[in-house]
Scaffold this motif. Structure first.
Motif, mmCIF file in Angstrom:
data_model
loop_
_atom_site.group_PDB
_atom_site.id
_atom_site.type_symbol
_atom_site.label_atom_id
_atom_site.label_comp_id
_atom_site.label_asym_id
_atom_site.label_seq_id
_atom_site.Cartn_x
_atom_site.Cartn_y
_atom_site.Cartn_z
ATOM 1 N N VAL A 1 57.788 -8.896 -5.152
ATOM 2 C CA VAL A 1 58.014 -9.120 -6.571
ATOM 3 C C VAL A 1 58.989 -10.257 -6.816
ATOM 4 C CG1 VAL A 1 59.131 -8.117 -8.614
ATOM 5 C CG2 VAL A 1 57.357 -6.849 -7.414
ATOM 6 N N HIS A 2 60.150 -10.235 -6.140
ATOM 7 C CA HIS A 2 61.220 -11.163 -6.523
ATOM 8 C C HIS A 2 61.639 -12.066 -5.365
ATOM 9 C CE1 HIS A 2 64.143 -12.607 -9.318
ATOM 10 N NE2 HIS A 2 64.079 -11.541 -10.093
ATOM 11 N N GLY A 3 61.522 -13.374 -5.595
ATOM 12 C CA GLY A 3 61.985 -14.356 -4.622
ATOM 13 C C GLY A 3 63.126 -15.192 -5.134
ATOM 14 N N GLY A 4 63.678 -14.816 -6.310
ATOM 15 C CA GLY A 4 64.799 -15.560 -6.867
ATOM 16 C C GLY A 4 64.448 -17.029 -7.048
ATOM 17 N N GLU A 5 65.441 -17.904 -6.891
ATOM 18 C CA GLU A 5 65.215 -19.352 -6.980
ATOM 19 C C GLU A 5 64.907 -19.966 -5.624
ATOM 20 O OE1 GLU A 5 67.539 -21.180 -10.732
ATOM 21 O OE2 GLU A 5 68.820 -20.790 -8.998
ATOM 22 N N VAL A 6 65.042 -19.175 -4.570
ATOM 23 C CA VAL A 6 64.876 -19.712 -3.221
ATOM 24 C C VAL A 6 63.412 -20.037 -2.931
ATOM 25 C CG1 VAL A 6 65.138 -19.210 -0.760
ATOM 26 C CG2 VAL A 6 66.908 -18.497 -2.383
ATOM 27 N N PHE A 7 62.509 -19.155 -3.332
ATOM 28 C CA PHE A 7 61.108 -19.293 -2.947
ATOM 29 C C PHE A 7 60.279 -19.833 -4.118
ATOM 30 C CE2 PHE A 7 62.796 -15.910 -0.207
ATOM 31 C CZ PHE A 7 62.491 -16.447 1.038
ATOM 32 N N LYS A 8 59.862 -21.067 -3.974
ATOM 33 C CA LYS A 8 59.031 -21.712 -4.992
ATOM 34 C C LYS A 8 57.559 -21.654 -4.619
ATOM 35 C CE LYS A 8 62.662 -24.715 -6.755
ATOM 36 N NZ LYS A 8 63.733 -23.883 -6.219
ATOM 37 N N GLU A 9 57.253 -21.132 -3.438
ATOM 38 C CA GLU A 9 55.878 -20.950 -2.995
ATOM 39 C C GLU A 9 55.847 -19.874 -1.921
ATOM 40 O OE1 GLU A 9 54.656 -24.768 -1.646
ATOM 41 O OE2 GLU A 9 55.973 -24.773 0.100
ATOM 42 N N SER A 10 54.658 -19.508 -1.502
ATOM 43 C CA SER A 10 54.505 -18.484 -0.470
ATOM 44 C C SER A 10 55.056 -18.996 0.857
ATOM 45 C CB SER A 10 53.020 -18.117 -0.333
ATOM 46 O OG SER A 10 52.494 -17.699 -1.574
ATOM 47 N N ALA A 11 55.392 -18.059 1.764
ATOM 48 C CA ALA A 11 56.063 -18.470 3.000
ATOM 49 C C ALA A 11 55.659 -17.583 4.177
ATOM 50 C CB ALA A 11 57.584 -18.404 2.816
ATOM 51 N N LEU A 12 55.686 -18.162 5.372
ATOM 52 C CA LEU A 12 55.554 -17.393 6.606
ATOM 53 C C LEU A 12 56.803 -16.551 6.791
ATOM 54 C CD1 LEU A 12 54.061 -20.065 9.014
ATOM 55 C CD2 LEU A 12 53.002 -17.860 8.478
ATOM 56 N N ILE A 13 56.624 -15.331 7.269
ATOM 57 C CA ILE A 13 57.766 -14.441 7.463
ATOM 58 C C ILE A 13 58.538 -14.832 8.719
ATOM 59 C CG2 ILE A 13 58.445 -12.072 8.033
ATOM 60 C CD1 ILE A 13 56.245 -11.095 6.183
ATOM 61 N N THR A 14 59.831 -15.018 8.525
ATOM 62 C CA THR A 14 60.777 -15.245 9.614
ATOM 63 C C THR A 14 61.987 -14.353 9.348
ATOM 64 O OG1 THR A 14 61.954 -17.013 8.439
ATOM 65 C CG2 THR A 14 60.056 -17.670 9.801
ATOM 66 N N ASP A 15 62.907 -14.309 10.292
ATOM 67 C CA ASP A 15 64.132 -13.533 10.070
ATOM 68 C C ASP A 15 64.895 -14.078 8.862
ATOM 69 O OD1 ASP A 15 63.575 -11.945 12.238
ATOM 70 O OD2 ASP A 15 64.876 -13.043 13.626
ATOM 71 N N GLU A 16 64.876 -15.395 8.694
ATOM 72 C CA GLU A 16 65.582 -16.016 7.572
ATOM 73 C C GLU A 16 64.930 -15.641 6.244
ATOM 74 O OE1 GLU A 16 66.538 -17.925 11.244
ATOM 75 O OE2 GLU A 16 64.564 -17.654 10.304
ATOM 76 N N VAL A 17 63.606 -15.596 6.210
ATOM 77 C CA VAL A 17 62.889 -15.210 4.980
ATOM 78 C C VAL A 17 63.198 -13.758 4.623
ATOM 79 C CG1 VAL A 17 60.591 -14.740 4.049
ATOM 80 C CG2 VAL A 17 61.055 -16.921 5.170
ATOM 81 N N ILE A 18 63.199 -12.885 5.614
ATOM 82 C CA ILE A 18 63.524 -11.475 5.368
ATOM 83 C C ILE A 18 64.931 -11.342 4.813
ATOM 84 C CG2 ILE A 18 63.972 -9.260 6.512
ATOM 85 C CD1 ILE A 18 61.586 -9.862 8.342
ATOM 86 N N ALA A 19 65.863 -12.118 5.350
ATOM 87 C CA ALA A 19 67.246 -12.065 4.876
ATOM 88 C C ALA A 19 67.342 -12.504 3.420
ATOM 89 C CB ALA A 19 68.130 -12.942 5.756
ATOM 90 N N GLU A 20 66.567 -13.518 3.034
ATOM 91 C CA GLU A 20 66.592 -13.979 1.645
ATOM 92 C C GLU A 20 65.983 -12.937 0.706
ATOM 93 O OE1 GLU A 20 68.043 -16.359 0.225
ATOM 94 O OE2 GLU A 20 68.612 -17.678 1.872
ATOM 95 N N ILE A 21 64.915 -12.269 1.164
ATOM 96 C CA ILE A 21 64.312 -11.209 0.337
ATOM 97 C C ILE A 21 65.312 -10.079 0.134
ATOM 98 C CG2 ILE A 21 62.463 -9.486 0.213
ATOM 99 C CD1 ILE A 21 60.730 -11.439 1.857
ATOM 100 N N GLU A 22 66.075 -9.778 1.171
ATOM 101 C CA GLU A 22 67.125 -8.761 1.049
ATOM 102 C C GLU A 22 68.172 -9.180 0.033
ATOM 103 O OE1 GLU A 22 68.362 -8.459 5.166
ATOM 104 O OE2 GLU A 22 67.476 -6.450 5.309
#
Length: 397
Positions: free
Chosen positions: A89-110
């Motif tokens: 649902v929420h990617g804040g301002e960080v994610f302007k498009e879809s992304a491959l999951i990495t540890d860094e992506v998971i941390a941003e979703i958190e």
């Protein structure tokens, strides 16, 4: 079978999924796990039209994912799965498009979880469970908020101290973005115009509802805000409301801030106005039988939607088309009529027969030939997630 994408949409007590062929874009296996966390948790499957349901021995997200894995094995479909795509649902301002999951992506979703405390933690649970059950498969995330990251600051800023935006991310984000991307592209095809040359307002209407101004295929304004509470009247959410209601109801009812938040999110909207139901179908039937609460609820819903649609045209400068999608938007000819008849000044003229025909999966134009087009389009968020995933992992959907 060709290579396929497993699409996962994880809620706090549910898990919806679809297996979509990356070449023909058809879903051959779909399903829904419900009541996760309870003793009577179960999962339902639909394969080539046949349905079956089974109780989950392990009634949680892990158990649901394991049941999906077993079903894929039973149907000899497991080897076709080349990637997994997750709705977030929420990617804040960080994610302007879809992304491959990495540890860094998971941390941003958190980190974004504080902006969507009911949704992002559930999505994270689904992501971690899928990684555990399908080790080695590439996985992606598709964000509801990313579509709206093209909004100009005059549309997304609240008139509050700028320090709240800089330090606490307080701004309007918007939701239903995956649906809007799909529907806007389909509408451009129906209109016979390049997407880049269109100016449209789209209403995604379901238990959660929003409307968005889309200019050249990009979101430029929307009704939902920091959270999905702002904007239109919804099934159980109030939509726009005076912020001082929090202190007023706290004083009048003895509620704390969580109590008022719960009231506005879960006990308001169509349910609160009608004192009967949050289901539009039930309310329409009740209204036809003279139920005053249902009549009032539908009247307020339609008026507020029409008012927001008109306001969103300011962001466009013109209106090439009005789009209806989502469960209510695709099936309620009653509400579409009530809305369009309030928007005649924008050049909209309803075709009554066409409007009544656009239900139960029938899409098309519902206005007269001399009118600004109003279109009913069946959204397909799962396909949008599958296409993004295929592109990110190089399957070329």
């Amino acid at each position: 079978m060709n290579s396929s994408i497993l699409v996962i949409n994880c809620g706090s007590s549910s898990l919806k999924f679809a297996l979509i062929d990356s070449q023909n874009h058809q879903a051959c296996l779909t399903g829904l796990a419900e009541k996760l966390g309870l003793a009577d948790a179960y999962i339902s499957f639909k394969f080539n039209g046949a349905k079956d349901t089974l109780a989950l021995q392990e009634g949680n997200h892990s158990g649901a994912m394991h049941a999906i894995l077993e079903k894929l094995q039973q149907l000899s479909l497991l080897d076709s799965v080349k990637a997994i795509g997750h709705r977030v649902v929420h990617g804040g301002e960080v994610f302007k498009e879809s992304a491959l999951i990495t540890d860094e992506v998971i941390a941003e979703i958190e980190r974004c979880a504080k902006l969507a405390p009911l949704h992002n933690p559930a999505h994270l649970l689904g992501i971690r469970t899928a990684i555990e059950q399908f080790p080695g498969l590439p996985q992606t995330v598709v964000f509801d908020t990313s579509f709206h990251q093209t909004m100009p600051r005059k549309a997304y800023l609240y008139a509050v101290p700028m320090s709240l935006y800089r330090e606490h991310n307080v701004r309007r984000y918007g939701f239903h973005g995956t649906s809007y991307r799909y529907v806007a592209a389909e509408a451009a095809k129906m209109l016979g115009k390049p997407l880049e040359e269109t100016a449209m307002v789209c209403a995604h209407l379901g238990n959660g509802a929003s409307a968005t101004a889309i200019l050249g295929g990009k979101g430029v304004d929307t009704t939902m805000g920091l959270t999905p509470l702002e904007g239109l009247v919804m099934g159980t959410r109030s939509g726009d409301i005076d912020g001082n209601i929090f202190s007023y109801l706290a004083s009048e009812l003895g509620l704390d801030i969580n109590g008022v938040t719960d009231l506005l999110n879960k006990k308001s909207g169509l349910l609160g106005l009608s004192e009967l139901s949050n289901d539009c179908r039930e309310l329409e039937e009740a209204a036809q039988n003279g139920h005053q609460g249902a009549i009032v609820a539908l009247e307020v819903f339609a008026y507020r939607l029409a008012k927001h649609i008109a306001a969103l045209t300011v962001a466009l400068g013109r209106l090439d088309a009005l789009l209806f999608t989502g469960g209510i938007g695709e099936n309620s000819s009653f509400l579409r009529e009530a809305v369009i008849k309030q928007l005649g000044f924008l050049g909209l003229k309803l075709d009554d027969d066409a409007n009544r025909a656009c239900i139960r999966g029938n899409a098309g134009r519902i206005t007269t030939a001399d009118s600004v087009p109003a279109l009913v389009i069946n959204t397909d968020e799962e396909l949008m997630i599958a296409q993004d995933t295929a592109r990110l992992v190089g399957l070329g959907a």
